[in-house]
Write an enzyme that holds these catalytic residues in place. Structure first.
Site, short mmCIF file in Angstrom:
data_model
loop_
_atom_site.label_atom_id
_atom_site.label_comp_id
_atom_site.label_asym_id
_atom_site.label_seq_id
_atom_site.Cartn_x
_atom_site.Cartn_y
_atom_site.Cartn_z
N GLU A 71 0.83 -1.20 0.00
CA GLU A 71 0.00 0.00 0.00
C GLU A 71 0.87 1.25 0.00
OE1 GLU A 71 -1.53 1.77 3.49
OE2 GLU A 71 -1.20 -0.05 4.68
N LYS A 84 -4.33 -1.68 14.69
CA LYS A 84 -3.76 -0.71 15.61
C LYS A 84 -4.57 -0.67 16.90
CE LYS A 84 -2.01 2.00 11.74
NZ LYS A 84 -2.56 1.13 10.67
#
Length: 313
Positions: A28, A162
């Protein structure tokens, strides 16, 4: 340096690799433009690509350049994504607008997986997956990464999600969406900067060959009712993780700061990552770089095993 595919611009090196059964790993670009601080971001982007090459693969960093979705970037394009101030963050729903307006754009996990699948790439390495945000029952804030994985047959190697997210809710959503989650040499779902988020995994594998086999079996047996991706959770080593006490203190401070400043939506993650980088004195950056490179290595090995195993499926 590039040639045109149908709707995509695919780098010749990527085309050659796909045609010769060389492992290709999608990467990405949001991590370059919005996830890592300058000037480290360009250096790290090059290091991640080199990690794929060092393990026998070809990197395909994905971004939008002047409105054209690109699968594989030249070094000049990589520098543009890293250094330009007009690079916008693009999810799947933004790709058409970016193309129509001729924008430079960095692709999220969802948009990267979508474009990679169009280029017949099976494996994708990232840092952390998006997920269900805290207080989502009130805000309905859930990453499009999850629904994209439910529809795109892509093997995604990550270090969990996260810790700013609602981890148990994210795992519940992945189950509902029929996205298998495999632990690589772990029975615990990792927490990005931390090796263990505190939540157990149902399935674990010790070897890339086993993962490749399970991925291919999933794609074969779940279709046509389900055409989902597979998430491979690769934890940062305990000895390299962020200090848990420091992590928890900074996380609480970061969430409070975001709330105070009214940060919401897609601006939350970049804000919190920058907060972590600043307040940990670069320790979070060190951990972030390490885990992404480890994911790129594992993804390359899985891609190679998929190539070897696919004719036998």
């Amino acid at each position: 340096m590039t040639v045109d595919g149908v709707g995509l611009r695919i780098h010749p090196e990527v085309i050659e690799a796909l045609e010769s059964d060389t492992p290709v790993v999608a990467l990405e670009s949001t991590i370059i433009s919005h996830g890592l601080p300058r000037p480290d971001n360009l250096r790290v982007a090059r290091e991640i690509e080199q990690t794929v090459r060092d393990h026998g693969g070809v990197p395909a960093t994905i971004a939008v350049i002047e409105g054209k979705p690109c699968v594989g970037l030249s070094d000049e394009e990589l520098r543009l994504i890293a250094e330009s101030d007009d690079v916008v963050k693009l999810g799947v729903r933004d790709l058409g607008v970016a193309a129509a307006k001729g924008l430079h754009g960095a692709t999220t996990v969802a948009a990267t997986a979508s474009l990679a699948a169009q280029a017949d790439i099976d494996v994708f390495a990232t840092g952390g997956l998006g997920g269900v945000h805290r207080h989502a029952r009130d805000s309905w804030d859930e990453s499009a990464d999850l629904t994209a994985l439910s529809r795109i047959p892509m093997a995604v190697v990550c270090a969990g999600v996260k810790s700013i997210l609602d981890v148990p809710a994210t795992l519940e959503r992945l189950e509902t969406l029929n996205v298998p989650v495999f632990g690589y040499r772990t029975t615990q779902f990792p927490g990005f900067y931390l090796a263990d988020s505190g939540h157990a995994l149902e399935w674990s594998f010790d070897f890339a060959e086993e993962i490749a086999d399970a991925v291919l079996q999933h794609w074969q047996l779940a279709w046509p009712a389900v055409s989902s991706g597979v998430l491979i959770a690769n934890p940062i080593p305990v000895e390299d993780q962020l200090d848990p006490v420091l992590h928890d203190r900074i996380l609480n401070e970061a969430l409070a700061a975001a709330d105070k400043e009214g940060i919401a939506g897609k601006d939350v993650t970049p804000f919190l990552l920058e907060f972590f980088h600043r307040e940990t004195g670069g320790e979070s950056l060190r951990a972030n770089v390490l885990l992404v490179k480890r994911n790129a290595e594992l993804a390359t090995r899985i891609a190679a095993e998929i190539i070897d195993a696919a004719p036998n499926q």
